[in-house]
Design a protein around this motif. Structure first.
Motif, mmCIF file in Angstrom:
data_model
loop_
_atom_site.group_PDB
_atom_site.id
_atom_site.type_symbol
_atom_site.label_atom_id
_atom_site.label_comp_id
_atom_site.label_asym_id
_atom_site.label_seq_id
_atom_site.Cartn_x
_atom_site.Cartn_y
_atom_site.Cartn_z
ATOM 1 N N VAL A 44 0.852 -1.189 0.000
ATOM 2 C CA VAL A 44 0.000 0.000 0.000
ATOM 3 C C VAL A 44 0.888 1.239 0.000
ATOM 4 O O VAL A 44 1.811 1.351 0.801
ATOM 5 C CB VAL A 44 -0.918 0.002 1.246
ATOM 6 N N LEU A 45 0.613 2.165 -0.901
ATOM 7 C CA LEU A 45 1.366 3.411 -0.940
ATOM 8 C C LEU A 45 1.034 4.261 0.275
ATOM 9 O O LEU A 45 -0.024 4.115 0.887
ATOM 10 C CB LEU A 45 1.027 4.190 -2.211
ATOM 11 N N ARG A 46 1.934 5.162 0.632
ATOM 12 C CA ARG A 46 1.696 6.013 1.798
ATOM 13 C C ARG A 46 0.476 6.907 1.604
ATOM 14 O O ARG A 46 -0.164 7.300 2.558
ATOM 15 C CB ARG A 46 2.928 6.867 2.091
ATOM 16 N N SER A 47 0.158 7.231 0.366
ATOM 17 C CA SER A 47 -0.988 8.102 0.089
ATOM 18 C C SER A 47 -2.309 7.329 0.047
ATOM 19 O O SER A 47 -3.356 7.935 -0.117
ATOM 20 C CB SER A 47 -0.773 8.823 -1.238
ATOM 21 N N GLU A 48 -2.265 6.008 0.185
ATOM 22 C CA GLU A 48 -3.464 5.183 0.127
ATOM 23 C C GLU A 48 -3.902 4.760 1.536
ATOM 24 O O GLU A 48 -3.120 4.793 2.476
ATOM 25 C CB GLU A 48 -3.220 3.943 -0.730
ATOM 26 N N PRO A 50 -4.729 2.010 4.114
ATOM 27 C CA PRO A 50 -4.499 0.574 4.340
ATOM 28 C C PRO A 50 -5.779 -0.189 4.673
ATOM 29 O O PRO A 50 -5.927 -1.344 4.283
ATOM 30 C CB PRO A 50 -3.536 0.534 5.528
ATOM 31 N N GLU A 51 -6.720 0.447 5.385
ATOM 32 C CA GLU A 51 -7.970 -0.233 5.725
ATOM 33 C C GLU A 51 -8.797 -0.506 4.473
ATOM 34 O O GLU A 51 -9.419 -1.566 4.357
ATOM 35 C CB GLU A 51 -8.768 0.601 6.718
ATOM 36 N N ALA A 52 -8.806 0.440 3.548
ATOM 37 C CA ALA A 52 -9.548 0.238 2.300
ATOM 38 C C ALA A 52 -8.929 -0.914 1.510
ATOM 39 O O ALA A 52 -9.654 -1.717 0.911
ATOM 40 C CB ALA A 52 -9.542 1.508 1.463
ATOM 41 N N ARG A 57 -9.136 -6.509 -0.348
ATOM 42 C CA ARG A 57 -8.479 -7.823 -0.360
ATOM 43 C C ARG A 57 -9.400 -8.899 0.229
ATOM 44 O O ARG A 57 -9.576 -9.967 -0.361
ATOM 45 C CB ARG A 57 -7.179 -7.747 0.422
ATOM 46 N N THR A 58 -10.004 -8.605 1.373
ATOM 47 C CA THR A 58 -10.907 -9.563 2.008
ATOM 48 C C THR A 58 -12.101 -9.854 1.126
ATOM 49 O O THR A 58 -12.508 -11.017 0.966
ATOM 50 C CB THR A 58 -11.380 -9.018 3.371
#
Length: 65
Positions: A44-48, A50-52, A57-58
């Motif tokens: 995950v990029l720093r600008s994205e 992580p929860e999304a 992914r789930t």
């Protein structure tokens, strides 16, 4: 063959091409050689968000299981 004037101009220009000096500049250029795909160490990029990413992914795992 390079002339003396070209050589002097190249040396003068090289003084401005020494890379970032400030922390902000270093931080901005940190990911210039960012690798992506299966070989990436950073998913995950720093600008994205992580929860999304985790939700996406789930959802994909559940859908294609």
């Amino acid at each position: 063959m390079t002339s003396a004037a070209q050589l002097d101009a190249n040396r003068a220009n090289a003084q401005f091409s020494t890379g970032p000096k400030t922390e902000a500049g270093k931080d901005a250029s940190k990911n210039n050689a960012f690798k992506h795909g299966l070989t990436s160490k950073q998913i995950v990029l720093r600008s994205e968000d992580p929860e999304a990413f985790d939700q996406l992914r789930t959802g994909l795992i559940d859908e294609f299981s």
